[in-house]
Design an enzyme around this catalytic site. Structure first.
Site, PDB file in Angstrom:
ATOM      1  N   ASN A   9       0.873  -1.538   0.166  1.00 49.28           N
ATOM      2  CA  ASN A   9      -0.559   0.088  -0.149  1.00 49.28           C
ATOM      3  C   ASN A   9       0.490   1.339  -0.401  1.00 49.28           C
ATOM      4  O   ASN A   9       1.319   1.154   0.698  1.00 49.28           O
ATOM      5  CB  ASN A   9      -0.986  -0.243   1.736  1.00 49.28           C
ATOM      6  CG  ASN A   9      -1.731   0.706   1.768  1.00 49.28           C
ATOM      7  OD1 ASN A   9      -2.052   2.627   0.639  1.00 49.28           O
ATOM      8  ND2 ASN A   9      -2.153   1.512   2.640  1.00 49.28           N
ATOM      9  N   LYS A  11      -0.339   4.113  -0.700  1.00 49.62           N
ATOM     10  CA  LYS A  11      -0.146   4.854  -0.357  1.00 49.62           C
ATOM     11  C   LYS A  11       0.103   6.653  -0.257  1.00 49.62           C
ATOM     12  O   LYS A  11      -0.150   6.419  -1.892  1.00 49.62           O
ATOM     13  CB  LYS A  11       0.085   5.654   1.897  1.00 49.62           C
ATOM     14  CG  LYS A  11      -0.087   4.055   2.045  1.00 49.62           C
ATOM     15  CD  LYS A  11       0.070   4.849   3.849  1.00 49.62           C
ATOM     16  CE  LYS A  11      -0.133   2.948   4.393  1.00 49.62           C
ATOM     17  NZ  LYS A  11      -0.059   3.592   6.230  1.00 49.62           N
ATOM     18  N   HIS A  96      -9.654   1.726   5.026  1.00 44.13           N
ATOM     19  CA  HIS A  96      -8.586   1.542   5.295  1.00 44.13           C
ATOM     20  C   HIS A  96      -8.957   2.463   6.599  1.00 44.13           C
ATOM     21  O   HIS A  96      -9.464   3.326   6.315  1.00 44.13           O
ATOM     22  CB  HIS A  96      -7.524   1.946   4.317  1.00 44.13           C
ATOM     23  CG  HIS A  96      -5.901   2.123   5.510  1.00 44.13           C
ATOM     24  ND1 HIS A  96      -5.589   2.615   6.020  1.00 44.13           N
ATOM     25  CD2 HIS A  96      -4.667   1.101   5.136  1.00 44.13           C
ATOM     26  CE1 HIS A  96      -3.973   2.382   6.440  1.00 44.13           C
ATOM     27  NE2 HIS A  96      -4.369   1.475   6.072  1.00 44.13           N
ATOM     28  N   GLU A  98      -7.094   5.453   7.701  1.00 41.09           N
ATOM     29  CA  GLU A  98      -6.625   6.806   7.490  1.00 41.09           C
ATOM     30  C   GLU A  98      -8.622   7.408   6.788  1.00 41.09           C
ATOM     31  O   GLU A  98      -8.172   8.013   7.107  1.00 41.09           O
ATOM     32  CB  GLU A  98      -4.844   6.177   6.800  1.00 41.09           C
ATOM     33  CG  GLU A  98      -4.147   6.112   7.462  1.00 41.09           C
ATOM     34  CD  GLU A  98      -3.073   5.536   6.621  1.00 41.09           C
ATOM     35  OE1 GLU A  98      -2.663   6.046   5.160  1.00 41.09           O
ATOM     36  OE2 GLU A  98      -1.920   5.083   7.092  1.00 41.09           O
ATOM     37  N   GLU A 168      -5.603  -4.839  10.731  1.00 41.35           N
ATOM     38  CA  GLU A 168      -4.597  -3.952  11.074  1.00 41.35           C
ATOM     39  C   GLU A 168      -5.372  -2.708  12.282  1.00 41.35           C
ATOM     40  O   GLU A 168      -6.101  -2.220  11.720  1.00 41.35           O
ATOM     41  CB  GLU A 168      -5.028  -2.196   9.258  1.00 41.35           C
ATOM     42  CG  GLU A 168      -4.237  -3.374   8.265  1.00 41.35           C
ATOM     43  CD  GLU A 168      -3.465  -2.164   7.415  1.00 41.35           C
ATOM     44  OE1 GLU A 168      -2.997  -2.692   6.815  1.00 41.35           O
ATOM     45  OE2 GLU A 168      -4.102  -0.989   6.491  1.00 41.35           O
ATOM     46  N   GLY A 174       2.420   2.292  10.781  1.00 43.15           N
ATOM     47  CA  GLY A 174       3.303   3.170  10.124  1.00 43.15           C
ATOM     48  C   GLY A 174       4.130   3.767  12.275  1.00 43.15           C
ATOM     49  O   GLY A 174       4.298   4.770  11.909  1.00 43.15           O
ATOM     50  N   SER A 214       3.318  -1.906  10.634  1.00 42.14           N
ATOM     51  CA  SER A 214       4.290  -2.305  10.708  1.00 42.14           C
ATOM     52  C   SER A 214       5.248  -3.625  10.088  1.00 42.14           C
ATOM     53  O   SER A 214       6.057  -3.792  11.324  1.00 42.14           O
ATOM     54  CB  SER A 214       4.730  -1.601  12.011  1.00 42.14           C
ATOM     55  OG  SER A 214       4.700  -0.718  12.353  1.00 42.14           O
TER      56      SER A 214
HETATM   57  P1  PGA Z   1       3.060  -0.094   7.557  1.00 43.10           P
HETATM   58  O1  PGA Z   1       1.223   0.396   7.055  1.00 43.10           O
HETATM   59  O2  PGA Z   1       2.957  -0.738   7.132  1.00 43.10           O
HETATM   60  O3  PGA Z   1       3.711   1.364   7.570  1.00 43.10           O
HETATM   61  O4  PGA Z   1       2.234   0.488   8.815  1.00 43.10           O
HETATM   62  C1  PGA Z   1       0.567  -0.388   6.829  1.00 43.10           C
HETATM   63  C2  PGA Z   1      -1.109  -0.248   5.910  1.00 43.10           C
HETATM   64  O5  PGA Z   1      -1.561   1.358   6.414  1.00 43.10           O
HETATM   65  O6  PGA Z   1      -1.409  -0.964   5.784  1.00 43.10           O
END
Ligand code: PGA
Length: 252
Positions: A9, A11, A96, A98, A168, A174, A214
């Site tokens: 992803n 982003k 997601h 976000e 997640e 992140g 992460s």
């Molecule tokens: P990350 O994000 O691996 O940077 O923690 C995962 C995600 O939000 O899909």
């Protein structure tokens, strides 16, 4: 048998040229050494058509990170599921955290998006997961169950076959803080049991449930060794070919 999947992803990272470079590099790396899992990259809309031309779709699937909750028309700035599909993409990430948090995507909006994505022949990587506060209050099971019920449990069994779940935990995204493999396995098994209650054991056994938050080459082998963890949805570590390939190699 359900699929093992490592999905990236990106982003809101990489301009067009940088994205093309990364896609080329990954395509070459995986042509040289066939992966033991399905690999998907989900990119910003602007990359999709070009990246689609670069990659070997038999080895790398392509996805968007979002799509509109409307079919077409006067929705300035939106990109429809049909448009995503027309680029050559096969997947779309929906739900997601976000998008839920920063763009106020409600369960009802996500339900519409899921239906439109499926109607246009896209597979959906549907994200669920609890916040730190909810985890501390031990509400994670209720939260993920409600997220499934709110946006994907209206689907027929046939439609649900095109859903990949990504668990997640928001506190792990992140942050460098990964759920332990035991914590992740526990909730993945729970998610599978909820799917089994709704659609039956066979459907549940055939549903891929990815872990995200992460995930990196150093912790992927331990996470992926768990029986109910079928791969990962990778943010930060999908932005460099070597890092992403390191996670893909966890299936070797
Ligand atoms: P990350 O994000 O691996 O940077 O923690 C995962 C995600 O939000 O899909």
């Amino acid at each position: 048998m359900r699929k093992k999947i490592v999905a990236g992803n990106w982003k809101m990272n990489k301009n067009l040229q940088e994205g093309i470079e990364l896609a080329k590099e990954l395509n070459e790396a995986l042509a040289a050494e066939k992966p033991n899992c399905d690999v998907v990259i989900c990119t910003p809309f602007i990359h999709l058509a070009k990246v689609s031309d670069i990659i070997n779709h038999e080895v790398i699937g392509l996805g968007a990170e979002n799509c509109a909750d409307k079919e077409k028309g006067a929705f300035t700035g939106e990109v429809s599921a049909e448009m995503v599909k027309s680029t050559g993409a096969e997947y779309v990430i929906l739900g997601h955290s976000e998008r839920r948090e920063y763009y106020n995507e409600t369960p009802e909006i996500l339900k519409e998006k899921v239906l439109l994505a499926l109607a246009n022949g896209l597979k959906v990587i549907f994200c669920i997961g609890e916040s730190l506060e909810q985890r501390e209050a031990n509400q994670q099971n209720e939260v993920v169950k409600a997220e499934l019920e709110g946006s994907v449990f209206n689907l027929s069994e046939e439609q649900f076959a095109n859903i990949v779940i990504a668990y997640e935990p928001i506190w792990a995204i992140g942050t460098g803080k990964t759920a332990t493999s035991d914590q992740a396995e526990e909730i993945h098994a729970y998610i599978r049991s909820v799917i089994a209650d709704k659609y039956g054991k066979e459907v549940a056994e055939n549903t891929s449930i990815l872990y995200g938050g992460s995930c990196k080459a150093s912790n992927a082998p331990e996470l992926f060794a768990k029986p109910d963890i079928d791969g990962g949805l990778i943010g930060g570590a999908s932005l460099k070919c070597a890092d992403f390939k390191g996670i893909i190699d966890a299936w070797k």
